[in-house]
Design a protein around this motif. Structure first.
Motif, PDB file in Angstrom:
ATOM      1  N   TRP A   1     -50.130 -82.495-114.008  1.00  0.00           N
ATOM      2  CA  TRP A   1     -48.742 -82.666-113.563  1.00  0.00           C
ATOM      3  C   TRP A   1     -48.242 -84.094-113.751  1.00  0.00           C
ATOM      4  N   LEU A   2     -49.158 -85.045-113.627  1.00  0.00           N
ATOM      5  CA  LEU A   2     -48.750 -86.442-113.598  1.00  0.00           C
ATOM      6  C   LEU A   2     -48.523 -86.965-115.012  1.00  0.00           C
ATOM      7  N   LYS A   3     -47.575 -86.396-115.703  1.00  0.00           N
ATOM      8  CA  LYS A   3     -47.255 -86.849-117.055  1.00  0.00           C
ATOM      9  C   LYS A   3     -46.069 -87.820-116.982  1.00  0.00           C
ATOM     10  N   PRO A   4     -45.939 -88.687-117.993  1.00  0.00           N
ATOM     11  CA  PRO A   4     -44.812 -89.643-117.984  1.00  0.00           C
ATOM     12  C   PRO A   4     -43.471 -88.947-117.831  1.00  0.00           C
ATOM     13  N   LYS A   5     -43.333 -87.786-118.434  1.00  0.00           N
ATOM     14  CA  LYS A   5     -42.067 -87.065-118.357  1.00  0.00           C
ATOM     15  C   LYS A   5     -41.649 -86.850-116.893  1.00  0.00           C
ATOM     16  N   VAL A   6     -42.649 -86.636-116.050  1.00  0.00           N
ATOM     17  CA  VAL A   6     -42.361 -86.330-114.657  1.00  0.00           C
ATOM     18  C   VAL A   6     -41.979 -87.577-113.872  1.00  0.00           C
ATOM     19  N   TRP A   7     -42.709 -88.674-114.106  1.00  0.00           N
ATOM     20  CA  TRP A   7     -42.481 -89.802-113.206  1.00  0.00           C
ATOM     21  C   TRP A   7     -41.526 -90.838-113.747  1.00  0.00           C
ATOM     22  N   VAL A   8     -41.021 -90.696-114.967  1.00  0.00           N
ATOM     23  CA  VAL A   8     -40.153 -91.743-115.500  1.00  0.00           C
ATOM     24  C   VAL A   8     -38.834 -91.818-114.737  1.00  0.00           C
ATOM     25  N   MET A   9     -38.198 -90.678-114.513  1.00  0.00           N
ATOM     26  CA  MET A   9     -36.887 -90.695-113.851  1.00  0.00           C
ATOM     27  C   MET A   9     -36.948 -91.297-112.441  1.00  0.00           C
ATOM     28  N   PRO A  10     -37.849 -90.793-111.548  1.00  0.00           N
ATOM     29  CA  PRO A  10     -37.959 -91.425-110.234  1.00  0.00           C
ATOM     30  C   PRO A  10     -38.266 -92.910-110.335  1.00  0.00           C
ATOM     31  N   ALA A  11     -39.116 -93.286-111.288  1.00  0.00           N
ATOM     32  CA  ALA A  11     -39.475 -94.694-111.412  1.00  0.00           C
ATOM     33  C   ALA A  11     -38.246 -95.524-111.746  1.00  0.00           C
ATOM     34  N   VAL A  12     -37.379 -94.998-112.638  1.00  0.00           N
ATOM     35  CA  VAL A  12     -36.157 -95.735-112.989  1.00  0.00           C
ATOM     36  C   VAL A  12     -35.271 -95.909-111.764  1.00  0.00           C
ATOM     37  N   LEU A  13     -35.147 -94.825-110.976  1.00  0.00           N
ATOM     38  CA  LEU A  13     -34.315 -94.906-109.767  1.00  0.00           C
ATOM     39  C   LEU A  13     -34.859 -95.950-108.801  1.00  0.00           C
ATOM     40  N   VAL A  14     -36.177 -95.924-108.602  1.00  0.00           N
ATOM     41  CA  VAL A  14     -36.793 -96.882-107.687  1.00  0.00           C
ATOM     42  C   VAL A  14     -36.590 -98.299-108.205  1.00  0.00           C
ATOM     43  N   LEU A  15     -36.683 -98.462-109.520  1.00  0.00           N
ATOM     44  CA  LEU A  15     -36.480 -99.770-110.130  1.00  0.00           C
ATOM     45  C   LEU A  15     -35.069-100.277-109.855  1.00  0.00           C
ATOM     46  N   LEU A  16     -34.098 -99.354-109.954  1.00  0.00           N
ATOM     47  CA  LEU A  16     -32.711 -99.726-109.655  1.00  0.00           C
ATOM     48  C   LEU A  16     -32.595-100.257-108.231  1.00  0.00           C
ATOM     49  N   LEU A  17     -33.226 -99.531-107.293  1.00  0.00           N
ATOM     50  CA  LEU A  17     -33.194 -99.963-105.895  1.00  0.00           C
ATOM     51  C   LEU A  17     -33.804-101.348-105.749  1.00  0.00           C
ATOM     52  N   LEU A  18     -34.914-101.563-106.465  1.00  0.00           N
ATOM     53  CA  LEU A  18     -35.619-102.841-106.381  1.00  0.00           C
ATOM     54  C   LEU A  18     -34.713-103.960-106.878  1.00  0.00           C
ATOM     55  N   ILE A  19     -34.031-103.706-108.016  1.00  0.00           N
ATOM     56  CA  ILE A  19     -33.133-104.726-108.576  1.00  0.00           C
ATOM     57  C   ILE A  19     -32.024-105.045-107.591  1.00  0.00           C
ATOM     58  N   GLU A  20     -31.480-103.971-106.980  1.00  0.00           N
ATOM     59  CA  GLU A  20     -30.419-104.150-105.996  1.00  0.00           C
ATOM     60  C   GLU A  20     -30.889-105.045-104.850  1.00  0.00           C
ATOM     61  N   MET A  21     -32.124-104.790-104.404  1.00  0.00           N
ATOM     62  CA  MET A  21     -32.651-105.547-103.279  1.00  0.00           C
ATOM     63  C   MET A  21     -32.837-107.011-103.663  1.00  0.00           C
ATOM     64  N   ILE A  22     -33.330-107.224-104.894  1.00  0.00           N
ATOM     65  CA  ILE A  22     -33.555-108.606-105.328  1.00  0.00           C
ATOM     66  C   ILE A  22     -32.224-109.358-105.392  1.00  0.00           C
ATOM     67  N   ILE A  23     -31.195-108.665-105.922  1.00  0.00           N
ATOM     68  CA  ILE A  23     -29.873-109.311-105.989  1.00  0.00           C
ATOM     69  C   ILE A  23     -29.397-109.678-104.595  1.00  0.00           C
ATOM     70  N   LEU A  24     -29.570-108.732-103.654  1.00  0.00           N
ATOM     71  CA  LEU A  24     -29.142-108.991-102.282  1.00  0.00           C
ATOM     72  C   LEU A  24     -29.905-110.162-101.686  1.00  0.00           C
ATOM     73  N   LEU A  25     -31.202-110.252-102.004  1.00  0.00           N
ATOM     74  CA  LEU A  25     -32.024-111.310-101.435  1.00  0.00           C
ATOM     75  C   LEU A  25     -31.574-112.674-101.931  1.00  0.00           C
ATOM     76  N   PHE A  26     -31.154-112.720-103.206  1.00  0.00           N
ATOM     77  CA  PHE A  26     -30.816-114.023-103.766  1.00  0.00           C
ATOM     78  C   PHE A  26     -29.354-114.393-103.603  1.00  0.00           C
ATOM     79  N   SER A  27     -28.544-113.465-103.148  1.00  0.00           N
ATOM     80  CA  SER A  27     -27.162-113.845-102.871  1.00  0.00           C
ATOM     81  C   SER A  27     -27.102-114.363-101.443  1.00  0.00           C
ATOM     82  N   ASN A  28     -26.656-115.590-101.265  1.00  0.00           N
ATOM     83  CA  ASN A  28     -26.824-116.251 -99.971  1.00  0.00           C
ATOM     84  C   ASN A  28     -25.621-116.112 -99.053  1.00  0.00           C
TER      85      ASN A  28
END
Lengths: 181, 477
Positions: free
Chosen positions: A70-97
């Motif tokens: 089950w654990l093929k790239p096809k399965v986990w790529v989309m969730p990973a992209v979404l999580v990455l987006l969240l991470l980027i958002e958080m980093i931006i928030l952290l660095f905006s003072n």
């Protein structure tokens, strides 16, 4: 580590470790009550429940193999992209003072308990009924599976036990033959 | 909690106690019959308690609940439906399931959830009631383990209901963020003071999505047909009546509190949903060969009609309640017939099985015919005055588009109801007579209750005044 392990028991152990870690985060933020709750509720109850399920369902190497499939790239790529987006958002928030510090109001356990068991007592009791519905339903559907297996075995091996169950299946097969005629 | 408040929620406490009593009876290994009879008596107890406390209404039970005339009406309707569903379940599950007892626990818990919805004035009680209803329904839908359909329907309902709960929670969180309260009246005060922000509107939208899922409104109707088909016949009757009545009640209360019908955007969206419901429901049902699916699509259409009354705000509540009364009696008698005709292997959902039912069993065919005519809204049945009241409120509010669609789709609807009726009277094929294993008393009781339902339909159709007066009296509390 939790989601990349193929063996469910290993994954669960890592999950327990991650719960402990996050409770330590709460502790370092100055919220000992939440930290304690985190350990008691998640790491305690849920892990025990998970392990029970794993043991009852009797998972072995078979599931590990299935997981690997089950654990093929096809399965986990989309969730990973979404999580990455969240991470980027958080980093931006952290660095905006330009954010103002949040007003933190510490709620004591005593206050929480008083409002739960005073004002909102009906909600708590209804939640109890909700859990009851869940347990009864799970018990009923869980019981099915075992009995169904049992019946197939009986069909295969003929008359081993004269239970109510067999009588019912016989009635059903009789009806089937009647329908065919 | 004061004595009067306790008295006001007494019916709901009895309802909750019914589930506990059933568990205890199972623990003491009582038979199915004992449980059935006890459940029946407990439900009658709820009705008597309701009657007993009616003078103390309306009563606020802050912060979560309010028991008023609207709640009393809807709860009464719910309990009435559950009484009939319970009666139907006895025959149904006694024939097919070696373990029919837990069914009653789940049934009463789901009823409790639905009843809590009718009295909630707070997001917390709304959410808990809705979850109580859905969690019990997951198990009820998948109750018959041997049928693949049932398990499939249960899983479908599980996934979609969980998704809609997530929508609901997110919507509630947005509204809480904007207004700082979860109480309907406090929310209303907050938006009166500061107006609706964009986040608040989004929250309302998300809540509407969740409620649309529960009521199977188009475009959130995709689960309805499969779940109706897969669930056991009494459970289908339960979903079609009790669960929808509860959700509709809370929708009315919430909309009333925040004046949803005065918001142009919300009215536009609900109008589009109502039109889509009426069109899609009736058109999908046209060529349907499966009676349960047909009733599912027709219930989608009926909730489209109900939305017309709902859009009229306070003026439409009476019409909506009367429509729900007529609709639940009709559906209960239709599903009663389906239950009686079902065999142990599968439910009687194929239309060909109904061919020539009149020549085999005139009584059943008569009840089924009256039910279908009432669904179609033919005069002299309950469906006619119900639809008439909805049309009246629509015309009074000058919602011409909705009224036109309602009339046109009713004509489409007439086609498939009459198609089923013509099947009932066609020449019969040779079919094996269904074997009866139970004590005849239960058949007599079921038949008698179905005949009573049929008479109620006729009575409501010919002389709706009594019920209308009573509904109005309750609503004026």
């Amino acid at each position: 580590m939790v989601i990349t392990r193929y063996h469910p028991v290993h994954a669960l152990l890592y999950l327990a470790v991650s719960f402990f870690a996050s409770s330590m985060v709460f502790l370092s933020l100055g919220a000992p009550f939440v930290a304690a709750l985190e350990i008691i509720v998640y790491a305690g109850a849920i892990i025990v429940l998970f392990i029970f399920v794993v043991m009852m369902l009797n998972l072995g190497n078979e599931t590990a193999r299935q997981e690997r499939e089950w654990l093929k790239p096809k399965v986990w790529v989309m969730p990973a992209v979404l999580v990455l987006l969240l991470l980027i958002e958080m980093i931006i928030l952290l660095f905006s003072n330009d954010t103002e510090p949040m007003q933190i109001a510490v709620v004591e356990p005593r206050k929480l308990a008083l409002s739960l068991y005073g004002e909102y007592i009906i909600a708590v009791e209804l939640t109890g009924f909700l859990l009851m519905a869940g347990i009864v339903g799970a018990a009923h559907i869980g019981k099915h599976k075992k009995e169904e297996l049992h019946r197939f075995l009986q069909n295969g091996q003929g008359d081993q036990q004269k239970t109510k169950r067999t009588r019912k299946t016989k009635a059903i097969t009789n009806e089937q033959t009647a329908l065919h005629e | 909690m004061t004595y009067l408040q306790f008295l006001a929620i007494l019916p709901f406490i009895i309802l909750a106690a019914a589930a506990i009593v059933v568990i205890l009876l199972i623990a003491f290994k009582q038979s199915h019959t004992v449980i059935q009879v006890t459940g029946f008596i407990m439900m009658c107890g709820v009705v008597f308690a309701m009657w007993y406390v009616r003078d103390t209404l309306p009563r606020q039970v802050p912060p979560l609940l309010v028991v008023d005339g609207l709640a009393a009406l809807f709860t009464g309707l719910i309990i009435f439906s559950v009484l009939v569903v319970g009666l139907l379940s006895y025959i149904y599950f006694e024939e097919r399931e070696e373990n029919p007892k837990e069914y009653y626990i789940l049934l009463f818990l789901a009823t409790l959830g639905s009843a809590v919805l009718t009295i909630s004035r707070h997001f917390i009680s709304l959410f808990i009631g809705l979850e109580l209803l859905s969690v019990s329904l997951y198990a009820l839908i998948a109750y018959l383990r041997n049928r693949n359909n049932a398990v499939e329907a249960g899983v479908k309902y599980l996934v979609l209901a969980a998704l809609s709960s997530a929508f609901l929670l997110f919507g509630m969180a947005l509204i809480y963020m904007e207004t700082g309260s979860m109480e309907f009246s406090a929310i209303a005060r907050a938006i009166d003071a500061s107006g609706m922000s964009i986040l608040f509107v989004m929250g309302i939208g998300l809540i509407l999505v969740a409620i649309g899922f529960k009521l199977a409104l188009v475009p959130f109707h995709l689960w309805a047909a499969d779940v109706y088909q897969g669930a056991p016949a009494p459970v289908t009757a339960f979903i079609a009546t009790v669960s929808k009545i509860g959700v509709f009640a809370v929708l009315i209360r919430f909309a009333d509190a925040i004046h949803l019908q005065q918001n142009v955007l919300a009215v536009t969206i609900i109008t589009i949903m109502a039109i889509a419901c009426m069109l899609v429901g009736n058109i999908l049902a046209l060529m349907q060969q499966n009676v349960k699916r047909l009733l599912a699509y027709s219930s989608i259409a009926h909730f489209g009609y109900l939305l017309v009354a709902f859009l009229s705000g306070n003026a439409g509540v009476g019409a909506a309640v009367f429509y729900l009364v007529a609709y639940s009696i009709t559906l209960l008698s239709a599903f009663g017939i389906i239950t009686l005709l079902s065999t142990a292997r599968r439910d009687a959902d194929d239309l060909s099985g109904y061919r020539g039912l009149f020549w085999r069993s005139p009584l059943m065919a008569a009840i089924f015919t009256v039910a279908l005519l009432s669904l179609a809204g033919i005069p002299l049945t309950a469906g006619f005055p119900a639809k008439f009241f909805i049309l009246t409120t629509g015309v009074q509010q000058h919602r011409w588009l909705l009224v036109m669609v309602l009339v046109l789709t009713s004509v489409i609807g007439l086609f498939y109801y009459l198609r089923v009726i013509s099947t009932l009277f066609a020449s019969p094929p040779l079919t094996p007579v269904k074997e009866r294993t139970l004590h005849p008393f239960f058949y007599v009781a079921t038949y008698a209750s179905l005949v009573v339902l049929m008479c109620l339909l006729g009575w409501l159709g010919v002389y709706p005044g009594f019920v209308v007066e009573n509904v109005r009296a309750f609503l004026s509390f």
